[in-house]
Design an enzyme around this catalytic site. Structure first.
Site, PDB file in Angstrom:
ATOM      1  N   TRP A   1       0.813  -1.221   0.000  1.00  0.00           N
ATOM      2  CA  TRP A   1       0.000   0.000   0.000  1.00  0.00           C
ATOM      3  C   TRP A   1       0.847   1.273   0.000  1.00  0.00           C
ATOM      4  CZ3 TRP A   1      -4.194  -2.106  -1.402  1.00  0.00           C
ATOM      5  CH2 TRP A   1      -4.636  -3.313  -0.832  1.00  0.00           C
TER       6      TRP A   1
ATOM      7  N   GLU B   1      -4.049   5.461   6.961  1.00  0.00           N
ATOM      8  CA  GLU B   1      -3.539   6.125   8.170  1.00  0.00           C
ATOM      9  C   GLU B   1      -4.200   5.560   9.426  1.00  0.00           C
ATOM     10  OE1 GLU B   1      -1.009   7.534   7.754  1.00  0.00           O
ATOM     11  OE2 GLU B   1      -0.940   9.053   6.211  1.00  0.00           O
TER      12      GLU B   1
END
Length: 393
Positions: A158, A363
């Site tokens: 990612w 995040e």
């Protein structure tokens, strides 16, 4: 109607106007095609770099813009209002500079930070792994000391800008202790470093996301940031700031969806009057406006704590959770306002809705944010208001 901002200085107000003009004049005309063609707009980042946007919250002495974090976040929001993929990329670049800026030696900062903040270089952040996303301490990518080098082996998943970045901030295991992780600054083009084909994503399709492979990548010892074992501390500190970046992006994305919904509701008429004058739709738009405003307020509150040097980790998690959950709701409602047209690619709200989903995931997914918030409530943490009050006296 674009968001109104009360800026801390005339300089920062001028900056917002310049960025808003860039977003409306240069980004808006090309975003739909770039996203449809999955074309990475590298030259846009060069433009932002030349404007100083890529180094805004870092010190001027190292090539940054020297701006408070709350100003930087409002710049991100203005970009995301038009093109959230570019705003995410800007946030990731700023995140990739965090380790060196905050934990590097003076010599390291002098050598590398000006180039990273000056706009010519684009960064990427390598923390997550295929089986270690929300639990970074479980990572398996290793860095083994070999003389004056470390040899990195493993994979990082990612990675925004994977295969396109000029440098990679990489967390890798240097001991078998669960927290035995260190931070490295790896230049693109290093032998053994490669990128898988980009992921095929639901949204942010012009922003490449790829798994990075480290096959015996040699990194000189002087490219280790901090001491051995400091990596997890650096990563977690960076994520607090990175969550504010994503909160700002989500707020801007929601603002853009709201702007399109309001404009449509003023133009579209039923039963002899604009649909915005029908109470059912007016109430829906009012809820959308309240959601955007509350997300902005929470995000800027957390940023101001950071700017004052006060603890802000809990507030960053709240801002990230609130802003991204609200963005998902606002963009979904924007599609509803446009009805059948909202479900077509002739209008941007369907893209905003697809892009909003990932904001709740990266995040740290919002379930993790709730864990962070809950644990902070269970602990004995002092209030920022009390701390600020003591400083005033």
């Amino acid at each position: 109607m674009p968001a109104s901002h009360v800026m801390p200085s005339e300089e920062s107000a001028d900056l917002i106007e310049v960025v808003r003009d860039l977003a409306d004049g240069e980004l808006a005309p090309r975003v739909a095609k770039a996203e449809a063609d999955e074309e990475f707009p590298r030259e846009v980042f060069r433009t932002l770099g030349a404007m100083g946007v890529l180094g805004l919250p870092y010190p001027e002495e190292h090539g940054g813009g020297g701006q408070p974090y709350d100003v930087y976040l409002r710049v991100l929001e203005e970009i995301a209002r038009v093109w959230s993929g570019v705003a995410v990329g800007t946030s990731v670049h700023v995140l990739s500079c965090f380790g060196l800026a905050g934990f590097g030696t003076d010599e390291q900062r002098r050598a590398w930070l000006p180039g990273m903040l000056g706009g010519d270089l684009l960064g990427a952040y390598c923390l997550s792994e295929p089986h270690a996303g929300s639990d970074p301490a479980a990572m398996t990518t290793r860095a083994v000391r070999d003389g004056d080098d470390y040899v990195l082996t493993g994979a990082k998943a990612w990675t925004t800008h994977g295969g396109h970045a000029d440098f990679y901030t990489v967390m890798a295991r240097t001991s078998d202790d669960r927290r035995g992780i260190s931070c490295f600054l790896v230049p693109a083009g290093t032998e053994g470093l490669s990128a898988d084909p980009p992921e095929r994503k639901m949204g942010l399709t012009a922003s490449p996301t790829a798994t990075m492979r480290f096959d015996g990548v040699r990194v000189p010892v002087e490219r280790r940031i901090g001491a051995e074992g400091d990596g997890l501390r650096i990563a977690l500190a960076a994520l607090d700031s990175g969550r504010l970046g994503i909160a700002a992006v989500a707020t801007g994305l929601a603002q853009g969806a709201l702007d399109h919904a309001v404009a449509y509701a003023k133009e579209r008429s039923t039963f002899g009057r604009p649909i915005i004058e029908h109470q059912g739709l007016a109430f829906l738009l009012a809820d959308m406006e309240a959601a955007v405003q509350s997300a902005r307020a929470m995000t800027l509150h957390a940023a101001r704590l950071k700017d004052l040097g006060l603890p802000f980790g809990r507030e960053a998690s709240i801002a990230k959770m609130v802003a991204t959950d609200n963005a998902m709701k606002v963009t979904t409602d924007a599609v509803q306002v446009l009805g059948g047209y909202g479900y077509t690619r002739d209008f941007p709200v369907e893209r905003y809705m697809r892009e909003a989903k990932v904001m709740q995931i990266f995040e740290g997914p919002n379930q993790i944010q709730r864990m962070v918030i809950g644990r902070s409530l269970a602990g004995n943490t002092s209030s920022a208001i009390t701390a600020l009050g003591r400083e005033k006296h």
